[in-house]
Design an enzyme around this catalytic site. Structure first.
Site, PDB file in Angstrom:
ATOM      1  N   ALA A  53      36.293  66.345  10.722  1.00 59.71           N
ATOM      2  CA  ALA A  53      37.690  65.165  10.358  1.00 59.71           C
ATOM      3  C   ALA A  53      38.385  66.044  10.940  1.00 59.71           C
ATOM      4  CB  ALA A  53      37.865  65.669   8.947  1.00 59.71           C
ATOM      5  N   LYS A  54      37.465  67.012  11.383  1.00 57.27           N
ATOM      6  CA  LYS A  54      39.096  68.146  12.567  1.00 57.27           C
ATOM      7  C   LYS A  54      39.570  67.873  14.149  1.00 57.27           C
ATOM      8  CE  LYS A  54      41.808  70.950  10.445  1.00 57.27           C
ATOM      9  NZ  LYS A  54      42.969  71.608  10.015  1.00 57.27           N
ATOM     10  N   PRO A  66      30.510  67.946   8.896  1.00 50.27           N
ATOM     11  CA  PRO A  66      31.562  66.894   8.616  1.00 50.27           C
ATOM     12  C   PRO A  66      32.590  67.244   8.575  1.00 50.27           C
ATOM     13  CG  PRO A  66      29.460  67.348   6.924  1.00 50.27           C
ATOM     14  CD  PRO A  66      29.626  68.078   8.385  1.00 50.27           C
ATOM     15  N   TYR A  67      33.193  68.436   8.478  1.00 51.25           N
ATOM     16  CA  TYR A  67      34.531  69.503   7.988  1.00 51.25           C
ATOM     17  C   TYR A  67      34.503  68.732   9.429  1.00 51.25           C
ATOM     18  CZ  TYR A  67      38.079  72.494   7.702  1.00 51.25           C
ATOM     19  OH  TYR A  67      39.109  73.560   7.607  1.00 51.25           O
ATOM     20  N   MET A  68      34.004  69.353  10.577  1.00 49.76           N
ATOM     21  CA  MET A  68      34.505  69.654  11.887  1.00 49.76           C
ATOM     22  C   MET A  68      35.134  68.598  12.836  1.00 49.76           C
ATOM     23  SD  MET A  68      35.136  72.518  12.536  1.00 49.76           S
ATOM     24  CE  MET A  68      34.867  74.271  11.600  1.00 49.76           C
TER      25      MET A  68
END
Lengths: 210, 210
Positions: B128-129, B124-126
């Site tokens: 967003a990035k 999920p973080y990646m």
């Protein structure tokens, strides 16, 4: 001239698929699990099993446009918002571009254009929708972005409006009206690079989505 | 020729600001709270109080480039990932574009280009990035995207590498080395529209970031 429906088993997705089947509009419902098939097969709707978080490129075979109405919804965990509403949408845009699809129809949200204006609890979801819409706009694909207001389960009226000004501040729309709007958009293949806010209102769909 | 540092009070941000102050590179540290000021003022660093989730356009006054190293981090709630790492980045790109800044430097992540290849917990973080980087690329701003591997607290070696092939699979980099890399990039104003993976390695920073 078949439309791949991503999110077919969702609340709007099912209503849209049922309407499309009724009028003989060719669609293919993308489903995560074979268990979801019977409801669609009973209505004579073509299905394909594919995972938006995994492999789904095969689902596009033979389709000429894509309707994205998948959503983890604003009330699931934000992890899924990132993986489905944001990154699933982005990957489907990429898949549509790689296949040279003629059009991409996105179900977005009214507040996606300005997440800061949304109630605080909805801001993360609207940020995901903002970024997915931006990715689609920059993709070069022919596109239509539909931005419904707050969704309700009221019955279809097929009477809508295009702005809060027009409704005097009423910010809702029934999922049934959204499904009718999507059928109109799916059939109106000459309509490209347009964006529509959609609310319950008083005007015919064909007038608001012209 | 001042660089606005968004995320100045973060782990990389503070190390970068300290290095910039040591060499007299003009920066302005954007801080959320006046309580964060003393650490910066002790080092003679200009500060501005502004909220990345609220109003921050005034922070750009008199700055000619922007360094985005803010991050809710991969281990905070995904709500904050959406509001800071994704939408905060997007809004800062818009602010930089509106002000006509000459360059935007983004601290991204190695796996941002392919979130599916990241460990599941980081996906999920990646995502967003990935979307924030895509937004920057499509913005028309002159830009540099730095994509460090997994961050550690090891001391600076100022020796780095540009790929997993080069390191034989070692996927880490110290925050201290990232801070040195950022100082190099901030000063190299002619470097535009470039992207660098950065890992701990054996080559001088100036060679890898050429």
């Amino acid at each position: 001239m078949t439309t791949l429906v991503i999110g077919a088993n969702g609340q709007i997705g099912r209503q849209f698929c049922a309407l499309a089947a009724e009028v003989g509009e060719p669609i293919r419902a993308m489903l995560r699990s074979p268990k979801q098939r019977p409801w669609f097969e009973e209505r004579g709707i073509d299905t394909v099993i594919a995972d938006l978080e995994g492999d789904f490129a095969h689902a596009l075979d033979g389709c000429d446009q894509l309707l994205f109405t998948a959503g983890s919804g604003p009330h699931t965990g934000a992890d899924k918002t990132l993986l489905i509403d944001l990154y699933g949408a982005i990957r489907s845009v990429e898949a549509a571009r790689e296949r040279g699809l003629s059009r991409y129809l996105m179900v977005s949200a009214m507040r996606a254009d300005d997440p800061q204006a949304a109630p605080e609890a909805l801001r993360p979801y609207m940020a995901a929708k903002f970024a997915a819409d931006a990715y689609l706009r920059a993709s070069g694909l022919s596109q239509v972005i539909l931005k419904p207001g707050r969704l309700t389960d009221e019955p279809a009226t097929q009477r809508v409006a295009a702005s809060l000004e027009e409704t005097g501040g009423v910010n809702t729309i029934s999922r049934a009206n959204v499904a009718h709007a999507l059928l109109h958009l799916v059939k109106a293949r000459g309509l490209v690079d347009r964006e529509f806010v959609l609310l319950d209102g008083r005007r015919p769909l064909a007038e608001v989505l012209a």
